[in-house]
Structures are given as C-alpha cells and as structure tokens.
Design a protein around this motif. Structure first.
Motif, PDB file in Angstrom:
ATOM      1  N   CYS A 225       0.825  -1.215   0.000  1.00 24.40           N
ATOM      2  CA  CYS A 225       0.000   0.000   0.000  1.00 24.40           C
ATOM      3  C   CYS A 225       0.855   1.259   0.000  1.00 24.40           C
ATOM      4  CB  CYS A 225      -0.944  -0.009   1.197  1.00 24.40           C
ATOM      5  SG  CYS A 225      -2.239  -1.278   1.095  1.00 24.40           S
ATOM      6  N   ARG A 226       1.931   1.277   0.773  1.00 19.27           N
ATOM      7  CA  ARG A 226       2.797   2.458   0.819  1.00 19.27           C
ATOM      8  C   ARG A 226       3.505   2.687  -0.513  1.00 19.27           C
ATOM      9  NH1 ARG A 226       3.750   4.515   5.907  1.00 19.27           N
ATOM     10  NH2 ARG A 226       2.987   3.224   7.626  1.00 19.27           N
ATOM     11  N   THR A 227       3.858   1.616  -1.190  1.00 22.04           N
ATOM     12  CA  THR A 227       4.632   1.723  -2.418  1.00 22.04           C
ATOM     13  C   THR A 227       3.763   1.970  -3.639  1.00 22.04           C
ATOM     14  OG1 THR A 227       6.207   0.125  -1.489  1.00 22.04           O
ATOM     15  CG2 THR A 227       6.389   0.608  -3.836  1.00 22.04           C
ATOM     16  N   HIS A 228       2.630   1.292  -3.720  1.00 19.27           N
ATOM     17  CA  HIS A 228       1.865   1.278  -4.968  1.00 19.27           C
ATOM     18  C   HIS A 228       0.454   1.841  -4.857  1.00 19.27           C
ATOM     19  CE1 HIS A 228       5.119  -1.031  -6.696  1.00 19.27           C
ATOM     20  NE2 HIS A 228       5.055  -1.869  -5.683  1.00 19.27           N
ATOM     21  N   ASP A 229       0.051   2.237  -3.666  1.00 23.69           N
ATOM     22  CA  ASP A 229      -1.297   2.760  -3.475  1.00 23.69           C
ATOM     23  C   ASP A 229      -1.229   3.825  -2.379  1.00 23.69           C
ATOM     24  OD1 ASP A 229      -4.016   3.104  -3.651  1.00 23.69           O
ATOM     25  OD2 ASP A 229      -4.549   1.034  -3.241  1.00 23.69           O
ATOM     26  N   LYS A 230      -2.330   4.081  -1.707  1.00 20.36           N
ATOM     27  CA  LYS A 230      -2.322   5.015  -0.591  1.00 20.36           C
ATOM     28  C   LYS A 230      -1.947   4.272   0.688  1.00 20.36           C
ATOM     29  CE  LYS A 230      -5.934   7.916  -2.616  1.00 20.36           C
ATOM     30  NZ  LYS A 230      -7.315   8.460  -2.452  1.00 20.36           N
ATOM     31  N   PRO A 231      -1.032   4.831   1.500  1.00 17.05           N
ATOM     32  CA  PRO A 231      -0.663   4.174   2.767  1.00 17.05           C
ATOM     33  C   PRO A 231      -1.881   3.961   3.651  1.00 17.05           C
ATOM     34  CG  PRO A 231       0.840   5.976   2.272  1.00 17.05           C
ATOM     35  CD  PRO A 231      -0.283   6.083   1.290  1.00 17.05           C
ATOM     36  N   ILE A 232      -1.889   2.858   4.370  1.00 15.01           N
ATOM     37  CA  ILE A 232      -2.960   2.596   5.325  1.00 15.01           C
ATOM     38  C   ILE A 232      -2.335   2.424   6.707  1.00 15.01           C
ATOM     39  CG2 ILE A 232      -4.440   1.489   3.598  1.00 15.01           C
ATOM     40  CD1 ILE A 232      -3.684  -1.211   4.839  1.00 15.01           C
ATOM     41  N   GLU A 233      -3.122   2.741   7.700  1.00 10.75           N
ATOM     42  CA  GLU A 233      -2.659   2.544   9.065  1.00 10.75           C
ATOM     43  C   GLU A 233      -2.983   1.119   9.498  1.00 10.75           C
ATOM     44  OE1 GLU A 233      -0.824   4.534  10.905  1.00 10.75           O
ATOM     45  OE2 GLU A 233      -0.766   5.931   9.217  1.00 10.75           O
ATOM     46  N   ILE A 234      -1.963   0.382   9.855  1.00 11.33           N
ATOM     47  CA  ILE A 234      -2.153  -0.992  10.320  1.00 11.33           C
ATOM     48  C   ILE A 234      -1.898  -1.028  11.822  1.00 11.33           C
ATOM     49  CG2 ILE A 234      -1.285  -3.349  10.213  1.00 11.33           C
ATOM     50  CD1 ILE A 234      -0.792  -3.012   7.297  1.00 11.33           C
ATOM     51  N   PRO A 235      -2.894  -1.417  12.612  1.00 12.56           N
ATOM     52  CA  PRO A 235      -2.685  -1.488  14.072  1.00 12.56           C
ATOM     53  C   PRO A 235      -1.898  -2.747  14.437  1.00 12.56           C
ATOM     54  CG  PRO A 235      -4.918  -2.166  13.521  1.00 12.56           C
ATOM     55  CD  PRO A 235      -4.284  -1.738  12.239  1.00 12.56           C
ATOM     56  N   TYR A 236      -0.585  -2.682  14.200  1.00 13.21           N
ATOM     57  CA  TYR A 236       0.262  -3.861  14.402  1.00 13.21           C
ATOM     58  C   TYR A 236       0.079  -4.457  15.799  1.00 13.21           C
ATOM     59  CZ  TYR A 236       3.079  -3.400  10.121  1.00 13.21           C
ATOM     60  OH  TYR A 236       3.503  -3.370   8.815  1.00 13.21           O
ATOM     61  N   ASP A 237       0.154  -3.623  16.817  1.00 13.68           N
ATOM     62  CA  ASP A 237       0.099  -4.133  18.191  1.00 13.68           C
ATOM     63  C   ASP A 237      -1.203  -4.882  18.443  1.00 13.68           C
ATOM     64  OD1 ASP A 237       2.556  -3.061  18.645  1.00 13.68           O
ATOM     65  OD2 ASP A 237       1.819  -1.265  19.667  1.00 13.68           O
TER      66      ASP A 237
END
Length: 314
Positions: A225-237
């Motif tokens: 998503c960061r490279t090829h689209d719009k970045p998304i927020e992923i709640p890793y924790d």
C-alpha cells in the motif's frame, strides 16, 4: 465485526489478476517452477521498450523517477516508507505459474500463466501485455511463443480483454473487494514455497509461529500500500495481540527451489514451506488479511510467485 475488519472488508483494493494464454511456436523447456523464467523474460523485454538511455543499469539515471521499467521492475524507496523498517521495495506485481514440475511443450501447444498487478502498476497494464508479448516472441526456454489472448480473472470468471489482433486493451475492473464468508476456523494451503524469516533465517515448519506468519503478512500489506497505493494505518500491536489467541495445526514440508540468476551469474537455492495450515480462533481482521494474501502473496521472493496461498472454505 471490529472497526478495522469492517474497514478491510469495505475498502476497494486495487488489484487485477490477468491470465495470459500463449501458443508455442517451437519446443519450449520449462523448469520445475517457471516464475523466475517468466519474470526474467518480462524484465528484459520491459527494459528494451522503456529505457531511453540504453544504459547498462539504472543507477544515477536522470529519468529513473518517471521510467516505467523502474516503476515496475526496480521501484525505489520513497518518503512514505521507513527505510529503517523496510529495507527493500516490492514490485507491483507477482507471477502465478499454473503448475509445478519441469515440462516440455511441443509446437502448437498452448499454455497459460497468471499475473497479479497492484495499485498504480495497473495503469501500466497495456505496457505489461506488450512487453510479455514481445518477450515470449523473442524467446523463452530455448523456444518462442505467440500471444493468443489476455483475460481478467475475477470472482472465478474470465473476461477477455486483449487478443493479438486487438488494437487496444478493453475495459477491465481495477479493484477487488474481500467478500469471503468469515470463519474463525479455516485451512490455508501454501501453494508455492513460503519463505518467512526471523533474524535473517528462513523458518521451517517447527519454527513457524502464528506471530511469524501474520507479522510477515502485515508487513507485506503495509509495504504494498505504501509503495503502490495510498498508505494505510495498520494497528500492528492490536493485530499481533490477536495472533496470540490463534491456534495452528501444520502439515508442512520444506520444498527446495533452485533458480539461476542471470544478474549474479549463479544458481540460488530458495527453499520454502508448502502444505496446509489449519487456523482456529482467528479474528475477522486476520481472516481478511489472509484473503488479501490470495492476491498479494507474502514472504520473500514473491515477484517470482512464491508465497502464494489459498483459503480453503470450511
């Protein structure tokens, strides 16, 4: 349904799966897994039709930012990517050969393979088609092949979007949605070697944990998503907390795969895990991530087609 799983389900994800059909004009020898061969043919043809400078490599090229070859085949780190967290940028595609095992095709035999493109790479589909048409026409596996047709494969339906006689690529759907029925218990088939690593080591079946599995998958989604689209927020924790509740029953084996690198002039051994994993107590968010992985693949060497999975309906 959590807010995040709802977001994953409702988002329109930019992904297109194409099916290419070719006909051998002469005898073609395919190796046990043809993903590396297809990528190599594609890369050489793409560079020959895209590169204006004809330099030996892309380093220091003034045109690199806007070059379709660089965008597709050698994407660069951007400001939206944390270089401390991500050391490399994945290309916006994966190849999906249809079989595993060496094969010899005779003149007249037809063969197919799939290719998935993501995000902004979808805008370059006409160039992708032309490059593969040109590449296989000039040679693959000590033979050559002619393009017959290109289809879009979506929801198990094929739509023809290009033939050798076409003057343009027909309209196609540019997005997919996650529509599978959520099941906290499901099986996942690893169709091609999955190469997940921890501390620089590729994990075997006994070493692979749910945390390893989903950490690699979340990183892949984030980076695509960061490279090829719009970045998304992923709640890793939050999501990795959910993996602690997941139970895994593994039926896996290591499969060796050796490819020849024309760039490094040597053979590379790229083993990974194949087989089936049974998951229980999945959250819906993790289930949706698995659904995304059916398009994105994950782990190392995905451009060749490694890390391909399939959810088995339960």
């Amino acid at each position: 349904m959590s807010k995040y799983s709802q977001y994953l389900k409702e988002r329109q994800w930019k992904a297109v799966r194409l099916r290419f059909q070719f006909q051998a004009r002469s005898s073609i020898r395919f190796p046990p897994f043809s993903g590396s061969m297809l990528r190599g043919v594609f890369g050489r043809a793409l560079r020959s039709v895209s590169c204006l400078t004809k330099a030996k490599d892309c380093k220091g090229c003034l045109l690199r930012t806007n070059c379709p070859y660089s965008r597709l085949f050698e994407p660069q780190l951007t400001d939206s990517i944390d270089s401390a967290k991500f050391s490399a940028v994945p290309p916006g595609y994966v190849f999906e050969p249809h079989s595993w095992g060496a094969e010899i095709l005779n003149p007249g035999d037809k063969f197919v393979f799939d290719m998935v493109l993501f995000g902004n790479a979808i805008d370059l589909i006409p160039l992708v088609i032309y490059s593969l048409q040109r590449g296989l026409d000039r040679g693959i596996g000590h033979g050559d092949a002619a393009l017959v047709a290109v289809y879009q494969l979506k929801d198990e339906e094929l739509k023809k979007i290009y033939t050798e006689e076409s003057e343009e690529v027909l309209e196609f759907d540019r997005t997919v949605s996650l529509k599978k029925t959520f099941n906290p218990s499901c099986a996942v088939r690893l169709l091609t070697p999955l190469r997940v690593q921890r501390d620089g080591k590729i994990l075997n079946s006994s070493e692979l944990t749910a945390n390893d599995f989903f950490s690699a998958l979340l990183r892949r989604i984030d980076l695509i998503c960061r490279t090829h689209d719009k970045p998304i927020e992923i709640p890793y924790d939050l999501l990795l907390e959910e993996t602690a509740k997941v139970k895994m029953a593994k039926s896996l084996e290591f499969r060796d795969w050796v490819r020849y690198s024309s760039r490094q002039k040597n053979k590379m051994n790229l083993p990974g895990l194949v087989g089936e994993i049974r998951f229980d107590d999945l959250s819906e968010s993790l289930f949706r991530c698995l659904e995304l992985a059916e398009f994105f693949h994950f782990g190392k060497n995905t451009a060749f087609g490694l890390g391909r999975i399939e959810i088995v309906e339960s």
